[in-house]
Design a protein around this motif. Structure first.
Motif: not given
Length: 416
Positions: A44-70
């Motif tokens: 979760l810390s890694g996700l928080m750190n990634k989301a704070s970087a430019t474009g990082g949150a969108q990358e996470i959302v895109s991975r979720i939207a791709a259907g792999e993590f549901k």
């Protein structure tokens, strides 16, 4: 009640599935159970750190939207732990996710978790690979059900900071490139709109320098303050595979078993069962030792060592410096509060100099710590000490930083 992703993750893994993971790792089920919080908090810390970087949150959302993590992964998690191709796929997916979040620091994260939990280093890396998809699936389920965009995802992750800080293993800030976990979710200062690009680039490049100045200012501020807030410079909080540690005969740097102040977290009051109050850091040896003692699922063993993080010796000698007394006193109070507990201290050195001299020094330093605690009133029958010389290094002895990490004193619980 506020949503707690960490609780959702740890509560969502059944005892049966924990047993399956333990079997795959070759670890005790109790050890894996006790490690889930630290592993989940790290991810979760890694996700928080990634989301704070430019474009990082969108990358996470895109991975979720791709259907792999549901939700499907959550429902079928047990079948993915049955071994064979499904487990291989889970570990591959998890490894890719860990690499996405931590990059070249992924191996360091495995060492940090091993140090904090008592897992073998290989086991901690594999457990990260198993857990990362599950954590992502818990997050993905929430993102999907609440229809969160990248901004909503970032807000959700940042709301988890307090829970994550409490469960995260010592040494995690260094893996994330942060001074402390209080910086999770933060971002470097932005350059005001309208400033020319060349100046903006200069300002962006200046940010790491400013961070260094801020850290230096904090260090200078502590000079002259009571030792309760003081932590000597160096090494990282990484424990040895099987034994403990001290210091060698080299003179290039101070001989210490201290860790970087940012790895220790904030100091705070902690009340022991007998009412004695200690002022100890959130990720220091004292809290880790107390947690282990109080955890009925973790028996005393020969593998779980805890590194002292604020001991300093005279170079090449077994003489403890005055700033070490605070932590010595804390361990004394812990032993008084838990009268059934016995400890063993282990000394360790780097590989510089004569091996026999290093072995003697490591033994002398372990015994020096034991002697100081006996002086404070603890029965010597409850304590033991041994030196291990240059055996079982936890870092590369080819570098000064590595040698400094290999010089320390550790302890383990022999009876509880």
């Amino acid at each position: 009640m506020a949503l707690n992703l960490l609780e959702l993750v740890t509560a969502g893994i059944s005892r049966e599935n924990t047993g399956k993971m333990a079997a795959l790792l070759g670890e005790e089920t109790a050890t894996v159970t006790g490690s889930l919080g630290a592993v989940a908090a790290s991810i979760l810390s890694g996700l928080m750190n990634k989301a704070s970087a430019t474009g990082g949150a969108q990358e996470i959302v895109s991975r979720i939207a791709a259907g792999e993590f549901k939700g499907d992964l959550l429902n079928n998690f047990g079948s993915l732990l049955a071994g064979g191709r499904q487990t291989e796929t889970l570990l591959k997916t998890g490894g890719e996710l860990v690499s996405f979040l931590f990059g070249s620091k992924s191996a360091d994260l495995g060492k940090v978790i091993a140090s904090s939990t008592g897992l073998a280093k290989g086991s901690s890396s594999s457990l990260l690979g198993m857990m990362a998809p599950f954590v992502m699936a818990v997050l993905g389920k929430q993102v999907t059900s609440d229809n969160l965009d990248s901004e909503g995802l970032t807000s959700l992750l940042n709301s988890q900071k307090s829970a994550v800080q409490r469960a995260a293993p010592a040494g995690l800030p260094g893996v994330l490139g942060l001074l402390s976990l209080s910086q999770l979710g933060g971002a470097p200062p932005t350059v005001p709109i309208g400033i020319p690009g060349n100046i903006a680039s200069f300002a962006k490049g200046l940010w790491p320098f400013l961070l260094g100045i801020a850290a230096l200012a904090m260090l200078m501020k502590t000079c002259g303050q009571p030792p309760v807030k003081e932590t000597p410079p160096p090494a990282a909080a990484v424990a040895p595979d099987t034994t403990a540690a001290a210091s060698d005969t080299s003179t290039a740097a101070p001989d210490s078993a201290a860790v970087a102040a940012d790895s220790l977290g904030a100091f705070g009051e902690y009340e022991l069962p007998n009412g004695v109050k200690l002022n100890i850091p959130e990720f220091g040896i004292e809290r880790k030792l107390i947690a282990f003692i109080e955890d009925a699922t973790k028996p005393a063993d020969k593998e779980t060592w805890f590194s002292f993080d604020r001991l300093v010796f005279d170079t090449g000698k077994a003489t403890l410096k005055p700033e070490s007394q605070e932590q010595i006193g804390n361990i004394n109070e812990i032993l008084k509060a838990f009268s059934a507990v016995s400890l063993k201290f282990g000394g360790y050195t780097d590989n510089v100099g004569d091996p026999q001299a290093n072995l003697r020094l490591s033994k002398d330093r372990a015994e020096a710590v034991m002697t100081e605690i006996v002086k404070l009133g603890i029965d010597k029958a409850r304590l033991d000490a041994e030196g291990y010389g240059a055996e079982h290094p936890v870092a590369d002895n080819a570098t000064e930083e590595g040698r400094q990490k290999n010089r320390r004193v550790d302890c383990r619980v022999t009876k509880k």
